[in-house]
Design a protein around this motif. Structure first.
Motif, PDB file in Angstrom:
ATOM      1  N   CYS A 363       1.349  50.130 -35.114  1.00 48.70           N
ATOM      2  CA  CYS A 363       2.049  51.322 -34.611  1.00 48.70           C
ATOM      3  C   CYS A 363       2.063  52.403 -35.686  1.00 48.70           C
ATOM      4  O   CYS A 363       2.117  52.102 -36.885  1.00 48.70           O
ATOM      5  N   GLY A 364       1.971  53.643 -35.257  1.00 48.82           N
ATOM      6  CA  GLY A 364       1.913  54.776 -36.177  1.00 48.82           C
ATOM      7  C   GLY A 364       3.148  54.834 -37.064  1.00 48.82           C
ATOM      8  O   GLY A 364       4.226  54.392 -36.672  1.00 48.82           O
ATOM      9  N   ALA A 365       2.974  55.369 -38.290  1.00 45.58           N
ATOM     10  CA  ALA A 365       4.096  55.493 -39.239  1.00 45.58           C
ATOM     11  C   ALA A 365       3.713  56.510 -40.301  1.00 45.58           C
ATOM     12  O   ALA A 365       2.518  56.769 -40.497  1.00 45.58           O
ATOM     13  N   PRO A 366       4.697  57.061 -41.011  1.00 47.27           N
ATOM     14  CA  PRO A 366       4.344  57.886 -42.169  1.00 47.27           C
ATOM     15  C   PRO A 366       3.885  56.975 -43.312  1.00 47.27           C
ATOM     16  O   PRO A 366       4.577  55.996 -43.610  1.00 47.27           O
ATOM     17  N   VAL A 367       2.735  57.257 -43.900  1.00 46.88           N
ATOM     18  CA  VAL A 367       2.223  56.424 -44.994  1.00 46.88           C
ATOM     19  C   VAL A 367       1.657  57.309 -46.106  1.00 46.88           C
ATOM     20  O   VAL A 367       1.420  58.498 -45.895  1.00 46.88           O
ATOM     21  N   VAL A 368       1.436  56.694 -47.269  1.00 44.93           N
ATOM     22  CA  VAL A 368       0.932  57.446 -48.416  1.00 44.93           C
ATOM     23  C   VAL A 368      -0.397  56.835 -48.861  1.00 44.93           C
ATOM     24  O   VAL A 368      -0.490  55.626 -49.051  1.00 44.93           O
ATOM     25  N   ALA A 369      -1.394  57.691 -49.032  1.00 48.27           N
ATOM     26  CA  ALA A 369      -2.704  57.226 -49.504  1.00 48.27           C
ATOM     27  C   ALA A 369      -2.643  57.049 -51.018  1.00 48.27           C
ATOM     28  O   ALA A 369      -2.169  57.936 -51.725  1.00 48.27           O
ATOM     29  N   SER A 370      -3.123  55.892 -51.498  1.00 46.94           N
ATOM     30  CA  SER A 370      -3.019  55.627 -52.941  1.00 46.94           C
ATOM     31  C   SER A 370      -4.344  55.831 -53.664  1.00 46.94           C
ATOM     32  O   SER A 370      -4.385  56.140 -54.837  1.00 46.94           O
ATOM     33  N   ASP A 371      -5.436  55.610 -52.994  1.00 44.90           N
ATOM     34  CA  ASP A 371      -6.747  55.832 -53.603  1.00 44.90           C
ATOM     35  C   ASP A 371      -7.756  56.083 -52.485  1.00 44.90           C
ATOM     36  O   ASP A 371      -7.425  55.998 -51.298  1.00 44.90           O
ATOM     37  N   LEU A 372      -8.980  56.349 -52.921  1.00 49.79           N
ATOM     38  CA  LEU A 372     -10.000  56.800 -51.964  1.00 49.79           C
ATOM     39  C   LEU A 372     -10.212  55.837 -50.790  1.00 49.79           C
ATOM     40  O   LEU A 372     -10.085  56.210 -49.624  1.00 49.79           O
ATOM     41  N   ARG A 373     -10.552  54.583 -51.084  1.00 51.03           N
ATOM     42  CA  ARG A 373     -10.889  53.662 -49.987  1.00 51.03           C
ATOM     43  C   ARG A 373      -9.640  53.200 -49.243  1.00 51.03           C
ATOM     44  O   ARG A 373      -9.706  52.913 -48.037  1.00 51.03           O
ATOM     45  N   ALA A 374      -8.498  53.137 -49.936  1.00 42.53           N
ATOM     46  CA  ALA A 374      -7.238  52.801 -49.266  1.00 42.53           C
ATOM     47  C   ALA A 374      -6.929  53.865 -48.214  1.00 42.53           C
ATOM     48  O   ALA A 374      -6.441  53.562 -47.118  1.00 42.53           O
ATOM     49  N   SER A 375      -7.238  55.132 -48.542  1.00 38.79           N
ATOM     50  CA  SER A 375      -6.993  56.220 -47.585  1.00 38.79           C
ATOM     51  C   SER A 375      -7.813  56.002 -46.326  1.00 38.79           C
ATOM     52  O   SER A 375      -7.336  56.228 -45.209  1.00 38.79           O
ATOM     53  N   ALA A 376      -9.065  55.559 -46.507  1.00 39.78           N
ATOM     54  CA  ALA A 376      -9.937  55.336 -45.347  1.00 39.78           C
ATOM     55  C   ALA A 376      -9.345  54.238 -44.468  1.00 39.78           C
ATOM     56  O   ALA A 376      -9.373  54.329 -43.232  1.00 39.78           O
ATOM     57  N   ALA A 377      -8.789  53.199 -45.100  1.00 38.48           N
ATOM     58  CA  ALA A 377      -8.190  52.092 -44.333  1.00 38.48           C
ATOM     59  C   ALA A 377      -7.006  52.598 -43.516  1.00 38.48           C
ATOM     60  O   ALA A 377      -6.813  52.198 -42.355  1.00 38.48           O
ATOM     61  N   LEU A 378      -6.227  53.503 -44.107  1.00 34.44           N
ATOM     62  CA  LEU A 378      -5.057  54.036 -43.392  1.00 34.44           C
ATOM     63  C   LEU A 378      -5.491  54.931 -42.226  1.00 34.44           C
ATOM     64  O   LEU A 378      -4.879  54.916 -41.155  1.00 34.44           O
ATOM     65  N   VAL A 379      -6.549  55.699 -42.427  1.00 28.85           N
ATOM     66  CA  VAL A 379      -7.064  56.542 -41.333  1.00 28.85           C
ATOM     67  C   VAL A 379      -7.530  55.644 -40.185  1.00 28.85           C
ATOM     68  O   VAL A 379      -7.207  55.880 -39.011  1.00 28.85           O
ATOM     69  N   MET A 380      -8.264  54.572 -40.523  1.00 26.24           N
ATOM     70  CA  MET A 380      -8.744  53.650 -39.477  1.00 26.24           C
ATOM     71  C   MET A 380      -7.559  53.071 -38.713  1.00 26.24           C
ATOM     72  O   MET A 380      -7.552  53.027 -37.469  1.00 26.24           O
ATOM     73  N   ALA A 381      -6.537  52.632 -39.449  1.00 23.03           N
ATOM     74  CA  ALA A 381      -5.360  52.033 -38.805  1.00 23.03           C
ATOM     75  C   ALA A 381      -4.680  53.063 -37.913  1.00 23.03           C
ATOM     76  O   ALA A 381      -4.293  52.772 -36.772  1.00 23.03           O
ATOM     77  N   GLY A 382      -4.565  54.310 -38.423  1.00 22.35           N
ATOM     78  CA  GLY A 382      -3.911  55.376 -37.657  1.00 22.35           C
ATOM     79  C   GLY A 382      -4.643  55.677 -36.358  1.00 22.35           C
ATOM     80  O   GLY A 382      -4.033  55.978 -35.333  1.00 22.35           O
ATOM     81  N   LEU A 383      -5.974  55.594 -36.399  1.00 19.04           N
ATOM     82  CA  LEU A 383      -6.764  55.935 -35.211  1.00 19.04           C
ATOM     83  C   LEU A 383      -6.606  54.912 -34.084  1.00 19.04           C
ATOM     84  O   LEU A 383      -6.793  55.242 -32.912  1.00 19.04           O
ATOM     85  N   VAL A 384      -6.279  53.660 -34.445  1.00 21.92           N
ATOM     86  CA  VAL A 384      -6.143  52.643 -33.390  1.00 21.92           C
ATOM     87  C   VAL A 384      -4.674  52.313 -33.093  1.00 21.92           C
ATOM     88  O   VAL A 384      -4.385  51.591 -32.136  1.00 21.92           O
ATOM     89  N   ALA A 385      -3.765  52.819 -33.921  1.00 19.41           N
ATOM     90  CA  ALA A 385      -2.339  52.498 -33.731  1.00 19.41           C
ATOM     91  C   ALA A 385      -1.776  53.265 -32.543  1.00 19.41           C
ATOM     92  O   ALA A 385      -2.330  54.289 -32.130  1.00 19.41           O
ATOM     93  N   SER A 386      -0.661  52.781 -32.012  1.00 17.42           N
ATOM     94  CA  SER A 386      -0.002  53.559 -30.964  1.00 17.42           C
ATOM     95  C   SER A 386       0.865  54.612 -31.661  1.00 17.42           C
ATOM     96  O   SER A 386       1.461  54.351 -32.715  1.00 17.42           O
TER      97      SER A 386
END
Ligand code: UD1
Length: 420
Positions: A363-386
């Motif tokens: 599920c969507g949430a406010p999150v903080v990107a810590s590094d380059l590839r971690a940011s990509a993981a969060l974007v992927m999660a955000g795109l499929v989250a409700s």
């Protein structure tokens, strides 16, 4: 600072084009310091990191102009051997100016890049390599200072506790191109980015063979000349889109991809139940209804890349079982776990491993990107989250993914950028 706001759950379809490789471009740009002649590099991704490298080259005595996706790099007639802290501290990749400056000028003073959130980033292998070629190395005021009237070819074993070093190999290979005699790098990094750098150096008149294997042999030459070169596509960006397609159960087309560089990922995808159809320079991904958990360990190339570890953890968070993801290259690179857990993932860290218990949805949430590839993981999660995901400190993403919001919008994602 910008943040990204993603409304998850939109179907992704259409086509996405992979940009030029960031990690191959940075050392290729550094290599242009080895000549006073003009070099033209095409298919350069417009990223924060490539812009930082351009600024660094300018500070070292180059005149650099953009022409669409090309960089034209000329000499301003006077080189400077000092790579300043202000530029190097923002991008670890800057360390690869050490070898070229030393070979061309007989001296180099490069700010130590320091650590970063993915763990301690030592430079002992860079040091060992240039010392083997006869350089004297000292550390002074946060700088690595290397000097050598004339470099001399040598045999050097270049692996550390975590295996070979990509930029360490790049530095020693570049320094050796202008050394007297033959240099043999044993346990060299086999990454395609090292191979690409060697190909560019050979186009400049260097005599390198064995690139892409653990033994690289370099015959020193007197001088290198200018060259025109086109960068190949970014295998990590490509791998990120393959993992996104699998996670979003989308079969969009990924174009300008060299899938032969992603054999480890392909094997893993097979075990997860995902089919990747590859033809020429494009791939299509087909996902099953339920993804299978599959444990992996990251290794140097051709093993599973550490730069896809965070994105793979995001994928594994949506399987029907437990997987263990171990990072042997950067065992502390797990800052994304806590943020993914804020989105409903169930992941815990044990030493250099992440234990991922699959859940049904995020599920969507406010999150903080810590590094380059971690940011990509969060974007992927955000795109499929409700619902809505807000990703802060998105500048990390801009360091390595060209036009990422435009590319995702093109696939149908709802993603907008706002000032924090
Ligand atoms: C490059 C990539 C980075 C990728 C990494 C590993 C660029 C700009 N960056 O970084 O995206 O994650 O390869 O694939 O190309 N090490 C030492 N001593 C050294 C140097 C490294 O012990 O002198 C260790 C590191 O801590 C790490 C391992 O070797 O555990 C691999 O690091 P290395 O290959 O050097 O990474 P980079 O070249 O900096």
């Amino acid at each position: 600072m910008d943040k990204l706001i993603i409304e998850g759950g939109r179907p992704l379809k259409g086509e996405v084009r992979i940009s030029g490789s960031k990690n191959a471009t940075l050392p290729v740009l550094a290599a242009t310091l080895l000549t006073d002649e003009t070099c033209v590099i095409a298919n350069v991704p417009k990223l924060m990191d490539t812009n930082t490298m351009v600024r660094l080259l300018k500070s070292l005595g180059k005149v650099v102009d953009w022409d669409k996706d090309k960089l034209i790099i000329m000499s301003n007639g006077k080189m400077n051997p000092v790579a300043d802290y202000k530029l190097v501290s923002t991008m670890r990749g800057s360390i690869c100016v050490l070898g070229p400056l030393l070979a061309k000028l007989g001296e180099a003073k490069v700010s130590m890049p320091g650590g970063c959130v993915i763990g301690v980033r030592p430079v002992d292998l860079h040091q060992k390599g240039v010392e083997a070629l006869g350089a004297k190395v000292a550390f002074d005021g946060g700088y690595i200072v290397a000097q050598a009237k004339r470099l001399k070819g040598a045999r050097v074993y270049l692996a550390g506790a975590s295996g070979p070093s990509v930029l360490g190999t790049a530095n020693v290979m570049m320094a050796a191109t202008l050394a007297d005699g033959e240099t043999i790098i044993e346990c060299a990094a086999c990454e395609p980015e090292v191979e690409e750098l060697a190909n560019f150096l050979n186009a400049m008149g260097a005599r390198i063979r064995g690139q892409g294997s653990p033994r690289i042999i370099i015959h020193g030459v007197k001088k290198l000349h200018g060259a025109d070169y086109r960068m190949s596509s970014d295998r990590i960006e490509a791998g990120t889109f393959v993992l996104l397609a699998a996670m979003a159960r989308s079969n969009f087309v990924i174009r300008d991809i060299d899938y032969s560089q992603l054999t480890a990922l392909d094997d893993v995808m097979h075990n997860v139940g995902v089919t990747v159809q590859a033809e020429k320079n494009l791939v299509k991904v087909k996902s099953p209804k339920v993804l299978k958990p599959f444990s992996i360990t990251t290794y140097p190339y051709p093993g599973f890349p550490t730069d896809l570890q965070a994105q793979y953890i995001a994928l594994m968070s949506l399987t029907n079982g437990v997987s263990v993801i171990r990072d042997t290259v950067f065992p502390d690179r797990f800052m994304h776990i806590a943020e993914l857990n804020r989105m409903g993932a169930r992941i815990r860290r044990e030493g250099g491993s992440a234990i991922v218990e699959g859940v049904k949805s995020l599920c969507g949430a406010p999150v903080v990107a810590s590094d380059l590839r971690a940011s990509a993981a969060l974007v992927m999660a955000g795109l499929v989250a409700s619902g809505k995901t807000e990703i802060r400190r998105v500048y990390h993403l801009d360091r390595g993914y060209e036009n990422i919001d435009r590319k995702l919008t093109g696939l149908g994602a709802s993603i907008k950028r706002e000032k924090e």
